[in-house]
Design an enzyme around this catalytic site. Structure first.
Site, PDB file in Angstrom:
ATOM      1  N   GLU A 210      48.416  37.386  27.531  1.00  0.00           N
ATOM      2  CA  GLU A 210      49.493  36.383  27.668  1.00  0.00           C
ATOM      3  C   GLU A 210      50.776  36.853  27.002  1.00  0.00           C
ATOM      4  O   GLU A 210      51.511  36.061  26.417  1.00  0.00           O
ATOM      5  CB  GLU A 210      49.076  35.023  27.072  1.00  0.00           C
TER       6      GLU A 210
HETATM    7  C1  LIG Z   1      40.427  41.085  28.127  1.00  0.00           C
HETATM    8  C2  LIG Z   1      41.731  40.996  28.838  1.00  0.00           C
HETATM    9  C3  LIG Z   1      41.994  39.918  29.673  1.00  0.00           C
HETATM   10  C4  LIG Z   1      43.199  39.857  30.378  1.00  0.00           C
HETATM   11  N1  LIG Z   1      43.408  38.837  31.274  1.00  0.00           N
HETATM   12  C5  LIG Z   1      44.474  38.920  32.128  1.00  0.00           C
HETATM   13  C6  LIG Z   1      44.594  38.017  33.232  1.00  0.00           C
HETATM   14  O1  LIG Z   1      43.796  37.097  33.408  1.00  0.00           O
HETATM   15  N2  LIG Z   1      45.639  38.203  34.083  1.00  0.00           N
HETATM   16  C7  LIG Z   1      46.554  39.192  33.928  1.00  0.00           C
HETATM   17  O2  LIG Z   1      47.461  39.309  34.743  1.00  0.00           O
HETATM   18  N3  LIG Z   1      46.470  40.051  32.882  1.00  0.00           N
HETATM   19  C8  LIG Z   1      45.452  39.933  31.986  1.00  0.00           C
HETATM   20  N4  LIG Z   1      45.334  40.827  30.948  1.00  0.00           N
HETATM   21  C9  LIG Z   1      46.384  41.820  30.749  1.00  0.00           C
HETATM   22  C10 LIG Z   1      47.233  41.527  29.529  1.00  0.00           C
HETATM   23  O3  LIG Z   1      48.011  40.379  29.728  1.00  0.00           O
HETATM   24  C11 LIG Z   1      48.053  42.806  29.240  1.00  0.00           C
HETATM   25  O4  LIG Z   1      47.134  43.766  28.755  1.00  0.00           O
HETATM   26  C12 LIG Z   1      49.165  42.550  28.242  1.00  0.00           C
HETATM   27  O5  LIG Z   1      50.160  41.727  28.807  1.00  0.00           O
HETATM   28  C13 LIG Z   1      49.827  43.856  27.783  1.00  0.00           C
HETATM   29  O6  LIG Z   1      50.120  44.693  28.869  1.00  0.00           O
HETATM   30  P1  LIG Z   1      49.620  46.206  28.817  1.00  0.00           P
HETATM   31  O7  LIG Z   1      48.188  46.206  28.464  1.00  0.00           O
HETATM   32  O8  LIG Z   1      50.024  46.863  30.069  1.00  0.00           O
HETATM   33  O9  LIG Z   1      50.412  46.826  27.602  1.00  0.00           O
HETATM   34  P2  LIG Z   1      51.879  47.459  27.650  1.00  0.00           P
HETATM   35  O10 LIG Z   1      52.796  46.568  28.413  1.00  0.00           O
HETATM   36  O11 LIG Z   1      51.777  48.861  28.056  1.00  0.00           O
HETATM   37  O12 LIG Z   1      52.280  47.358  26.126  1.00  0.00           O
HETATM   38  C14 LIG Z   1      51.704  48.204  25.117  1.00  0.00           C
HETATM   39  C15 LIG Z   1      52.303  47.840  23.767  1.00  0.00           C
HETATM   40  O13 LIG Z   1      53.717  48.027  23.804  1.00  0.00           O
HETATM   41  C16 LIG Z   1      54.395  46.843  23.404  1.00  0.00           C
HETATM   42  N5  LIG Z   1      55.556  46.609  24.238  1.00  0.00           N
HETATM   43  C17 LIG Z   1      55.681  46.840  25.560  1.00  0.00           C
HETATM   44  N6  LIG Z   1      56.903  46.477  25.976  1.00  0.00           N
HETATM   45  C18 LIG Z   1      57.560  45.996  24.915  1.00  0.00           C
HETATM   46  C19 LIG Z   1      58.858  45.481  24.707  1.00  0.00           C
HETATM   47  N7  LIG Z   1      59.722  45.340  25.717  1.00  0.00           N
HETATM   48  N8  LIG Z   1      59.206  45.100  23.455  1.00  0.00           N
HETATM   49  C20 LIG Z   1      58.347  45.218  22.431  1.00  0.00           C
HETATM   50  N9  LIG Z   1      57.102  45.727  22.576  1.00  0.00           N
HETATM   51  C21 LIG Z   1      56.716  46.099  23.793  1.00  0.00           C
HETATM   52  C22 LIG Z   1      53.398  45.710  23.611  1.00  0.00           C
HETATM   53  O14 LIG Z   1      53.629  44.656  22.705  1.00  0.00           O
HETATM   54  C23 LIG Z   1      52.066  46.385  23.366  1.00  0.00           C
HETATM   55  O15 LIG Z   1      51.753  46.306  21.997  1.00  0.00           O
HETATM   56  C24 LIG Z   1      44.167  40.876  30.200  1.00  0.00           C
HETATM   57  C25 LIG Z   1      43.917  41.927  29.318  1.00  0.00           C
HETATM   58  C26 LIG Z   1      42.716  42.007  28.666  1.00  0.00           C
HETATM   59  C27 LIG Z   1      42.449  43.192  27.790  1.00  0.00           C
END
Ligand SMILES: Cc1cc2nc3c(=O)[nH]c(=O)nc-3n(C[C@H](O)[C@H](O)[C@H](O)COP(=O)(O)OP(=O)(O)OC[C@H]3O[C@@H](n4cnc5c(N)ncnc54)[C@H](O)[C@@H]3O)c2cc1C
Length: 601
Positions: free
Chosen positions: A441
């Site tokens: 989220e």
């Molecule tokens: C168990 C699980 C359930 C999930 N359920 C859902 C679901 O139901 N539906 C869905 O759509 N997704 C879901 N997700 C996905 C989840 O919402 C994303 O993993 C999350 O939003 C982060 O995206 P990412 O993993 O691509 O990380 P990235 O976007 O690659 O980010 C990696 C790190 O960089 C930081 N970062 C990135 N951009 C910025 C910025 N602009 N400013 C500051 N920091 C930044 C982030 O805070 C994070 O710490 C789920 C994930 C998991 C693991």
């Protein structure tokens, strides 16, 4: 096996005495929420979660979900029966609108249920939790036909919902999504692409799954401005609205992950699946944000929910486990050792947990009331104020609540010593389950940026000024009361640190936006600390007034005053240290070139 008791006494204190829910009886939906009705919902929800959901939590973690050759997924043993019982009891209908088969009760009661289900069994709670989020998006942006087709069966629990944003190459930066939505020429769209990490994406609990999917139409801007939202049901509906032909969406795999094993985290392949646009073309992200805002509050609840259940078990363990003697002399001379409960360091961890979870409960239930008031308050000013406050507080509830909730769950594991590290006692599951809440989220770093980069400046700073005024007013009144004065004075100091940090951002972040990025996490924590201090002051006020008489459960109110003082002494001072970190800016943080991070052999 760990145990769970729903904290119904504390919930009733907040709902009835701190928020005084009965006083809103003139608002639509609240008229049915009589004190008796409120008590019944709280008690029955507590009973259901403790007796039906908590007992299958540990087994759910051990078995996890299973994906079969044909792409179907089965949930852990007991989940299907528990879900059936949940549906039959009508729990999913509680705070949903009556015209679609809901009970129309205040969101406050919906949040009570969400806390109890999430505490008893987070992996299970996510199935109905995501459905509720999908319902809110369809209700807000769907056509009348879409509402009539999907919402009643989702509210009844017959069908569930999901939220499909994330793709392999993009999570935070949704402007990059590649899933395509090509018009079929009959008003529907062919959806093609891969979504990953989709919670509850495939399972055996319901006869249909209603996926809400973000995708781009041909020629749409290649940014967040080109995203549209689609309903993609797992089974297409026949003329009578019943699930019929299988749609082109399949579960390619489920993730092996750190926690919430009972919830299926799916890779979903969309292969020309039939989708129906929700709301306007290219306005999909705003529509999905309705779902995400609801979900973010739900995730904030998850933060303290795992801390709560870990705390309950840690208290029992600390009273039972005997090691060493009290520093002031044996507490139980007849035994060879005292319970570890006598050691101040163990008390520190338990008190931290107690004051955090109780104040977070107050904050989240107050937040739910703001959600209700946003729609139902009598005047436009009240509605606008509630909307502003909940918008401002959402990243704090989600970000601070889950950062700190994880810390607390971790400390509760510490109370068990080595026994917390082994699986038998269940404590490591609470820590593992709570970890995800900091990530999904919108990861907490992104929550902090939402707070500092968007919400502080919103409407010319109107929301943060309203927040300051609300707390200033409470402090001024409390300083007139000798019992409350020490708490109010400490809160005033912490609030002063937040005001100074806000000013520092205003004076420095425009010139160098990295200063904002470097301090955003600290600011979010300062605001979390201050906000919980505000709720402790409110709770202390109610307790002090009660103690003027001879209340039935005097010990409960006395404990509230002790806890409020403990919080004021031990949490509020952190605001000052965090402000100093924030004011250090970003210079040293950003100075080193990337090569300097490489490890030299
Ligand atoms: C168990 C699980 C359930 C999930 N359920 C859902 C679901 O139901 N539906 C869905 O759509 N997704 C879901 N997700 C996905 C989840 O919402 C994303 O993993 C999350 O939003 C982060 O995206 P990412 O993993 O691509 O990380 P990235 O976007 O690659 O980010 C990696 C790190 O960089 C930081 N970062 C990135 N951009 C910025 C910025 N602009 N400013 C500051 N920091 C930044 C982030 O805070 C994070 O710490 C789920 C994930 C998991 C693991």
């Amino acid at each position: 096996m760990p145990t769970y008791t729903a904290p119904t006494r504390d919930t009733r204190f907040i709902v009835n005495e701190v928020l005084d829910l009965a006083s809103y009886g003139n608002l639509p939906g609240f008229e049915n929420a009589s004190p008796d009705m409120i008590d019944t919902v709280i008690n029955e929800a507590g009973k259901f979660c403790a007796e039906v959901l908590a007992p299958i939590n540990q087994a759910g973690d051990e078995h996890g979900c299973t994906r079969h050759e044909d792409g179907s997924v089965t949930t852990p043993p007991g989940f299907k029966e528990a879900y059936q019982a949940y549906v039959e009891s009508g729990w999913g209908t509680l705070a949903q609108p009556e015209e679609f088969g809901g009970q129309g009760l205040p969101h406050v009661l919906g949040f009570v249920l969400e806390e109890y289900t999430g505490t008893a069994n987070q992996a299970f709670a996510m199935y109905p939790g995501l459905t509720a989020g999908a319902i809110s998006a369809i209700l807000a942006k769907g056509s009348d036909e879409q509402k009539a087709m999907y919402v009643p069966k989702m509210i009844s629990g017959e069908w569930s919902g999901t939220m499909n944003l994330t793709e392999p190459h993009c999570g935070t930066d949704l402007g990059m999504i590649r899933t395509k939505a090509v018009p079929n020429g009959d008003g529907t769209y062919a959806i093609t692409g891969t979504k990953i990490f989709i919670s509850a994406g495939e399972h055996d609990l319901t006869s249909n799954i209603i996926h809400l999917v973000l995708a781009k139409t041909p020629g749409a801007p290649d940014s967040t401005k080109g995203i549209s939202l689609f309903i993609v049901p797992k089974f297409l509906l026949d003329a009578d609205g019943n699930p019929a032909e299988r749609n082109g969406v399949t579960c390619g795999s489920i993730e092996k992950k750190m926690g919430i094993h009972g919830n299926a985290t799916c890779l979903l392949n969309y292969d020309g699946a039939t989708g129906y646009m929700v709301g306007e073309e290219n306005k999909g992200l705003a529509a999905m944000f309705i779902m995400m805002n609801a979900a973010r509050l739900g995730v904030g609840i998850q933060g303290y929910a795992q801390a709560e259940v870990a705390y309950q078990n840690a208290v029992n363990y600390a009273l039972d486990r005997r090691q060493g003697r009290a520093l002031t002399g044996p507490a139980d001379p007849a035994a060879k050792a005292d319970p570890i409960f006598v050691h101040p360091d163990v008390r520190r961890m338990l008190m931290d947990a107690k004051v955090f979870t109780e104040a977070m409960r107050a904050l989240c239930l107050w937040g739910a009331l703001q959600v209700d008031l946003t729609h139902k308050a009598q005047t436009a000013e009240e509605r606008e104020m509630a909307d502003m406050l909940i918008g401002l507080m959402t990243p704090v509830i989600k970000g601070y609540g889950t950062d700190k909730g994880y810390d607390i769950a971790n400390n509760m594991q510490q109370v068990y010593g080595g026994h917390g590290y082994v699986r038998e006692w269940g404590m490591e599951q609470f820590v593992r389950d709570s970890r995800i809440a900091m990530i999904y989220e919108g990861a907490n770093g992104v929550q902090a940026m939402d707070l500092c980069g968007r919400k502080l400046a919103m409407n010319g700073g109107k929301a943060i000024q309203a927040f300051f005024a609300m707390i200033d007013e409470e402090i001024a009144a409390a300083k007139q009361d000798e019992t409350l004065k020490p708490i109010a004075e400490r809160l005033e100091k912490a609030l002063g640190e937040q005001k100074a940090a806000t000013m520092w951002f205003m004076q420095n972040a425009m010139a160098n936006p990295n200063h904002l990025g470097a301090g955003a996490h600290h600011y979010m924590h300062i605001m979390g600390i201050v906000t919980l201090g505000f709720f402790w002051l409110k709770m202390a006020k109610v307790a002090a007034a009660k103690l003027v008489g001879e209340p039935e459960d005097k010990a409960f109110y006395e404990a509230k005053l002790v806890s409020a003082n403990y919080y004021a002494e031990r949490f509020l001072p952190d605001a000052g240290a965090l402000r100093r970190k924030l004011e250090a800016g970003s210079d040293y943080m950003m100075k080193l070139p990337a090569e300097a991070f490489a490890t030299a052999a």
